[in-house]
Write a protein that holds these residues in place. Structure first.
Motif, PDB file in Angstrom:
ATOM      1  N   GLU A   1       0.064  71.541  48.524  1.00 22.07           N
ATOM      2  CA  GLU A   1       1.498  71.269  48.431  1.00 22.07           C
ATOM      3  C   GLU A   1       2.010  70.458  49.619  1.00 22.07           C
TER       4      GLU A   1
ATOM      5  N   SER B   1      -7.757  69.287  44.993  1.00 23.68           N
ATOM      6  CA  SER B   1      -6.860  69.717  43.915  1.00 23.68           C
ATOM      7  C   SER B   1      -5.947  68.575  43.478  1.00 23.68           C
ATOM      8  N   ASN B   2      -5.428  67.820  44.435  1.00 25.98           N
ATOM      9  CA  ASN B   2      -4.578  66.679  44.083  1.00 25.98           C
ATOM     10  C   ASN B   2      -5.383  65.566  43.417  1.00 25.98           C
TER      11      ASN B   2
ATOM     12  N   GLY C   1      -8.023  66.008  41.528  1.00 26.75           N
ATOM     13  CA  GLY C   1      -8.269  66.451  40.159  1.00 26.75           C
ATOM     14  C   GLY C   1      -7.032  66.364  39.282  1.00 26.75           C
ATOM     15  N   ASN C   2      -5.887  66.734  39.837  1.00 29.58           N
ATOM     16  CA  ASN C   2      -4.643  66.661  39.063  1.00 29.58           C
ATOM     17  C   ASN C   2      -4.303  65.224  38.700  1.00 29.58           C
ATOM     18  N   LEU C   3      -4.502  64.304  39.639  1.00 37.74           N
ATOM     19  CA  LEU C   3      -4.236  62.904  39.338  1.00 37.74           C
ATOM     20  C   LEU C   3      -5.162  62.395  38.240  1.00 37.74           C
TER      21      LEU C   3
ATOM     22  N   THR D   1      -6.503  63.987  35.853  1.00 39.08           N
ATOM     23  CA  THR D   1      -6.229  64.595  34.549  1.00 39.08           C
ATOM     24  C   THR D   1      -4.776  64.433  34.124  1.00 39.08           C
TER      25      THR D   1
ATOM     26  N   GLN E   1      -1.975  65.383  35.657  1.00 43.48           N
ATOM     27  CA  GLN E   1      -1.058  66.460  36.000  1.00 43.48           C
ATOM     28  C   GLN E   1      -0.298  66.117  37.286  1.00 43.48           C
TER      29      GLN E   1
ATOM     30  N   SER F   1       0.822  65.741  40.899  1.00 41.97           N
ATOM     31  CA  SER F   1       0.004  65.801  42.105  1.00 41.97           C
ATOM     32  C   SER F   1       0.695  65.025  43.214  1.00 41.97           C
TER      33      SER F   1
END
Length: 229
Positions: free
Chosen positions: A46, A55-56, A58-60, A62, A64, A66
C-alpha cells in the motif's frame, strides 16, 4: 548509513507501521552485496509508490488495482495525451526489465494496443521496431535506435538515460543521451520525447501522484480523477 540487510529491513518495517508515512521507495540500484528483491518486497504494498512490490506487479499484470511503476505510467500518460485513444495501435517495447519493459507492455495492453516486446535476442530487431506506431525504447544503450528503426510518422518514447563522454566540455565531463539517436530520429517520428527533459519529469510527477493515491487509498478517500489507470 544503513549498510546491511537487517538494518534496512528494520527501517522499512518501522516506516510500514508509521501512519504518518504514505509512500516508501528504495533508490536503486543497491550495492551488489544487498538483495534488492528482499528489500523491495519488505515494503508494504500500500506504501510502495514505486510499484515494484511483487503484489503490485501481479495486480498490474492481471488488471487489478495496483501501484503502477512511475516511468511506465508517465509514458502512458504522454501517449494518451498525444493520441487520445490507443486502441488498435501497434506498440513495440524495446526492453524487458521488471522496472520499465514489462509493466509498460501491460499498460499498453490494458489500453487495447497490440504489443510486441523485443530485446537483445530478438531477431530482425530493426525491422520489428520499424513496424510500430508506438516505439518505447528502454534498452539502456546510448543512441542505439537510429532513424531507420522508426516507422515514418511513428511516435517514440525514449526511456533511456545514458552518460557518454563529452570531451568538448572538459576532462572527465559527460553528457546525457537517450537510447534513441534524437538528432536523426526527430526527422522521421511525428513525436518523440527528448533526453533529458522528456520522460524524466513525468516519472517524478507520477511518483508524487502515486503518493497521493496511496494516501487516499489508505484512508478510504476518493482518489482524485486522472491519477490512476
Amino acid at each position: 548509513i544503513l549498510n546491511s540487510i537487517p538494518k534496512i529491513i528494520q527501517h522499512i518495517k518501522n516506516l510500514n507501521q508509521d501512519d504518518r508515512v504514505d509512500g516508501i521507495l528504495c533508490q536503486l540500484p543497491l550495492p551488489k552485496h544487498l538483495n534488492s528483491e528482499l528489500v523491495i518486497n519488505s515494503i508494504s504494498p500500500e506504501k510502495d509508490v514505486d510499484g515494484f512490490h511483487i503484489s503490485n506487479v501481479g495486480n498490474l499484470a492481471t488488471g487489478q488495482p495496483s501501484m503502477i511503476p512511475c516511468t511506465p505510467l508517465g509514458s502512458l500518460l504522454l501517449l494518451r495525451n498525444h493520441f487520445g485513444s490507443l486502441s488498435g495501435l501497434h506498440a513495440t517495447v524495446l526492453g524487458r526489465s521488471n522496472i520499465v519493459g514489462k509493466p509498460m507492455a501491460n499498460l499498453l495492453l490494458k489500453d487495447s494496443c497490440t504489443v510486441t516486446i523485443a530485446h537483445s535476442r530478438t531477431r530482425n530487431l530493426r525491422e520489428i521496431s520499424r513496424q510500430a506506431d508506438i516505439l518505447v525504447a528502454a534498452v539502456g544503450r546510448p543512441e542505439m535506435i537510429k532513424s531507420d528503426w522508426i516507422k515514418p510518422g511513428g511516435v517514440v518514447i525514449d526511456v533511456g538515460i545514458n552518460r557518454i563522454p563529452a570531451p568538448e566540455k572538459g576532462i572527465d565531463e559527460y553528457r546525457i543521451v537517450g537510447d534513441v539517436a534524437f538528432s536523426e530520429a526527430v526527422n522521421v517520428a511525428s513525436a518523440i520525447t527528448p533526453v533529458p527533459g522528456g520522460v524524466g519529469p513525468m516519472t517524478i510527477a507520477c511518483l508524487l501522484s502515486n503518493t497521493l493515491v496511496a494516501y487516499c487509498r489508505r484512508r478510504g478517500l476518493r482518489e482524485p480523477a486522472g491519477l490512476s489507470v
